[in-house]
Design a protein around this motif. Structure first.
Motif, PDB file in Angstrom:
ATOM      1  N   ILE A   1       0.964  -1.231   0.064  1.00 44.51           N
ATOM      2  CA  ILE A   1      -0.031   0.017   0.075  1.00 44.51           C
ATOM      3  C   ILE A   1       0.894   1.033   0.165  1.00 44.51           C
ATOM      4  N   THR A   2       0.650   2.407  -0.579  1.00 46.37           N
ATOM      5  CA  THR A   2       1.405   3.470  -0.655  1.00 46.37           C
ATOM      6  C   THR A   2       0.570   4.672   0.323  1.00 46.37           C
ATOM      7  N   LEU A   3       1.260   4.991   1.113  1.00 41.99           N
ATOM      8  CA  LEU A   3       0.539   5.996   2.141  1.00 41.99           C
ATOM      9  C   LEU A   3       0.132   7.415   1.480  1.00 41.99           C
ATOM     10  N   SER A   4      -1.090   7.809   1.908  1.00 36.45           N
ATOM     11  CA  SER A   4      -1.446   9.105   1.074  1.00 36.45           C
ATOM     12  C   SER A   4      -1.253  10.286   1.991  1.00 36.45           C
ATOM     13  N   GLU A   5      -1.337  10.189   3.512  1.00 32.82           N
ATOM     14  CA  GLU A   5      -1.015  11.181   4.329  1.00 32.82           C
ATOM     15  C   GLU A   5      -0.913  10.359   5.628  1.00 32.82           C
ATOM     16  N   LEU A   6      -0.189  10.950   6.551  1.00 36.57           N
ATOM     17  CA  LEU A   6       0.057  10.599   7.988  1.00 36.57           C
ATOM     18  C   LEU A   6      -0.576  11.384   8.822  1.00 36.57           C
ATOM     19  N   ARG A   7      -1.531  10.700   9.855  1.00 33.43           N
ATOM     20  CA  ARG A   7      -2.217  11.659  10.849  1.00 33.43           C
ATOM     21  C   ARG A   7      -1.320  11.312  12.088  1.00 33.43           C
ATOM     22  N   VAL A   8      -1.181  12.571  12.673  1.00 32.30           N
ATOM     23  CA  VAL A   8      -0.384  12.660  13.750  1.00 32.30           C
ATOM     24  C   VAL A   8      -0.972  13.055  15.026  1.00 32.30           C
ATOM     25  N   ASP A   9      -0.197  12.404  16.245  1.00 27.56           N
ATOM     26  CA  ASP A   9      -0.831  13.180  17.652  1.00 27.56           C
ATOM     27  C   ASP A   9       0.508  12.963  18.726  1.00 27.56           C
ATOM     28  N   GLY A  10      -0.008  13.331  19.755  1.00 29.60           N
ATOM     29  CA  GLY A  10       1.364  13.248  20.885  1.00 29.60           C
ATOM     30  C   GLY A  10       1.998  14.471  21.025  1.00 29.60           C
ATOM     31  N   GLY A  11       2.803  14.303  22.403  1.00 36.07           N
ATOM     32  CA  GLY A  11       3.419  16.009  22.679  1.00 36.07           C
ATOM     33  C   GLY A  11       4.087  16.305  21.850  1.00 36.07           C
ATOM     34  N   ALA A  12       5.008  15.592  21.149  1.00 34.92           N
ATOM     35  CA  ALA A  12       6.235  16.134  20.405  1.00 34.92           C
ATOM     36  C   ALA A  12       5.559  16.754  18.716  1.00 34.92           C
ATOM     37  N   THR A  13       4.031  16.597  18.818  1.00 35.63           N
ATOM     38  CA  THR A  13       3.605  17.085  17.469  1.00 35.63           C
ATOM     39  C   THR A  13       3.524  18.508  17.447  1.00 35.63           C
ATOM     40  N   ALA A  14       3.609  19.035  18.749  1.00 37.10           N
ATOM     41  CA  ALA A  14       3.660  20.693  18.962  1.00 37.10           C
ATOM     42  C   ALA A  14       4.962  21.057  18.185  1.00 37.10           C
ATOM     43  N   ASN A  15       5.861  20.247  17.894  1.00 37.13           N
ATOM     44  CA  ASN A  15       6.933  20.805  17.070  1.00 37.13           C
ATOM     45  C   ASN A  15       6.766  20.743  15.618  1.00 37.13           C
TER      46      ASN A  15
END
Ligand SMILES: Nc1ncnc2c1ncn2[C@@H]1O[C@H](COP(=O)(O)OP(=O)(O)O)[C@@H](O)[C@H]1O
Ligand SMILES: O=P(O)(O)OC[C@H](O)CO
Length: 496
Positions: free
Chosen positions: A398-412
């Motif tokens: 499969i080819t990724l089309s977007e990455l969804r992110v979360d967690g403390g370091a996503t503030a960066n």
């Protein structure tokens, strides 16, 4: 009436979040609890403390939200996974502390099982590798080391559970002994194809079936809270392991959708559809959730050291005073000056799997500054995540089309932009960052009809910020090539 109470029982704290019908947070309460380290490599929690803090924050969150238990339609549970408890069915008393997922005491047992050539069998049936991380060998240890436990287990006097099971038991006053497939799929005892406990694996590990919880869907009304717990009985209606709940909360409901949680480490999960996908790269195949008796599956990989590398810049090197200072320091230089930092502080996980690797900084010149090191540290988080995603894409075809992110370091933002640049796909941060609790709330809300179906839930998901790739693909490939060479230099550093 249209509120859901999500219980998020994590490794270091118990949290409770009240959501309303539009999946908006009304209130949060959180309490830390003790980490117990009886010996090097051993990590335990007090099961009673897990319960006390969890029920305490549940009441506190309701008070803060200004709603009565009567206004709560359902409770959803999500939890640190693999952590193993054994208790007396009569008294509800744990026989021993909870053995935490990080605990390594059963590493020798896993090695023995590998020597006996059993890893392929476990891998094929459970989707996991034979590692002390998972619950099965922890439960075997409890049965073997607590005097009388094995006989009592065989006589049906004892109950085993991961934290989901322990919370459901206590919430229901001992009426529910249940676990959902996403949690069960982390035990080494559960067959991810038949969606049942596996008798052959139980026999190998010496686990009597009678000690195990009944398996349930991740979304269903299982029962309700015991009379004296809250001012009204609340239906218990959803359960999932925390990383799978986050995948659900991020509305990654179709094959190829993926989420990455950037905390101390990173947990990356890619939805792979309705069939388990075996990994050629030592990733884990896991149940994402089970709805109406049918499972969705995911591939999972983790980065051991992510935000922890930023903590090392703070505590080990002293070049920043707090984690959020790293972005300004890293942004003070245009790039890492060809410096690569591989934070293999505890070895390397998937797809490299080298326990003997150690942290390495390469490419230092006379012009290298703390800012370059800071930038290389942030980049290392993105490189490691990209390595996992590449392995997942290859495994799943499969080819990724977007990455969804979360967690403390996503503030960066610098880190998120670099991640998008490396991957060549947008990195998307959602409006509700509490994706784990949200996933548990969705599972519970679906069961009681607050939300109609998964399409409606996916409609609630909203982006807060999209980081679009701006780097040319040739440059990204060159950077990844340099990273690969740095990883090679970190490998096999300490003696086996
Ligand atoms: N602005 C930032 N840039 C990079 N890393 C950060 C930043 N803020 C926090 N972190 C890192 O994120 C981690 C905390 O995130 P959190 O999601 O709370 O983690 P966990 O749930 O693993 O405790 C810490 O390791 C911290 O160093
Ligand atoms: O409690 P967390 O967020 O550290 O998550 C722990 C994982 O579930 C372990 O597999």
């Amino acid at each position: 009436m249209s509120h859901i109470l999500a219980l998020d029982q994590g490794t270091t704290s118990s949290r409770a979040i009240v959501f309303d019908g539009s999946a908006t947070i009304c209130a949060i309460a959180q309490r830390e609890f003790r980490q117990i380290f009886p010996q090097p490599g051993w990590v335990e929690h007090d099961g009673l403390e897990i319960w006390a803090t969890q029920v305490g924050v549940a009441a506190e969150a309701l008070t803060r939200a200004g709603i009565s238990p009567r206004e709560v339609m359902a409770i959803g549970i999500t939890n640190q996974r693999e952590t193993t408890l054994l208790w007396d069915r009569h008294s509800g008393e744990p026989l021993y502390n909870a053995i935490v997922w990080q605990d390594r005491r059963t590493a020798a047992l896993c090695d023995r099982l590998k020597t006996e050539g059993l890893e392929p069998l476990f891998r094929q049936k459970t989707g996991l590798v034979l590692d002390a991380y998972f619950s099965g060998t922890k439960l075997a240890w409890l049965l073997d080391n607590i005097p009388g436990a094995r006989d009592r287990a065989e006589a049906g006097e004892l109950a085993f559970g991961t934290v989901d099971t322990w919370l459901a038991w206590n919430l229901s006053g001992g009426r529910l002994h249940i676990s959902d497939a996403s949690n069960a799929s982390r035990t080494l005892l559960f067959n991810i194809t038949t969606l049942d406990w596996d008798d052959e694996l139980l026999a190998i590990l010496g686990i009597p079936r009678v000690v195990l919880p009944q398996l349930v869907d991740s979304s269903a009304v299982y029962g309700e809270t015991a009379g004296d717990l809250f001012a009204a009985a609340i239906p218990i209606a959803g359960m999932a392991g925390d990383q799978q709940a986050a995948l659900f909360g991020q509305a990654c409901g179709t094959a190829g959708m993926a989420k990455n949680t950037y905390g101390t480490g990173c947990f990356l999960l890619m939805h792979c559809g309705e069939r388990p996908v075996p990994s050629q790269h030592n990733l884990l195949t896991t149940v994402a959730w089970q709805l109406a008796g049918r499972a969705d599956y995911a591939l999972e990989g983790s980065v051991f050291v992510a935000g922890a590398a930023v903590q090392w810049l703070r505590d080990g090197l002293g070049i920043i005073r707090s984690s959020n200072e790293v972005e300004a320091l890293a942004a003070s230089v245009p790039d890492s000056g060809e410096v690569c930092l591989v934070p293999a502080f505890t070895g390397l996980g998937a797809p490299h799997w080298d326990p003997y690797a150690r942290g390495t900084i390469v490419g230092i010149t006379r012009g290298t500054t703390a800012a370059h090191i800071a930038r290389a540290t942030l980049e290392s988080i993105a490189f490691q995540s990209a390595d996992l995603l590449t392995a997942m894409e290859a495994d799943a075809g499969i080819t990724l089309s977007e990455l969804r992110v979360d967690g403390g370091a996503t503030a960066n933002a610098l880190l998120m932009q670099f991640q998008a640049d490396l991957l060549g796909v947008p990195v998307v941060r959602p409006r509700v960052s509490e994706t784990t609790a949200l996933g548990a709330a969705y599972l519970a809300g679906l069961a009681v009809g607050l939300w109609r179906d998964r399409q409606e839930i996916a409609g609630h998901w909203q982006a807060d910020r999209v980081f679009s790739p701006t780097m040319g693909r040739a440059q990204a490939a060159e950077l990844r090539g340099r990273w690969e060479r740095a990883v090679e230099r970190s490998r096999a550093w300490v003696a086996p």
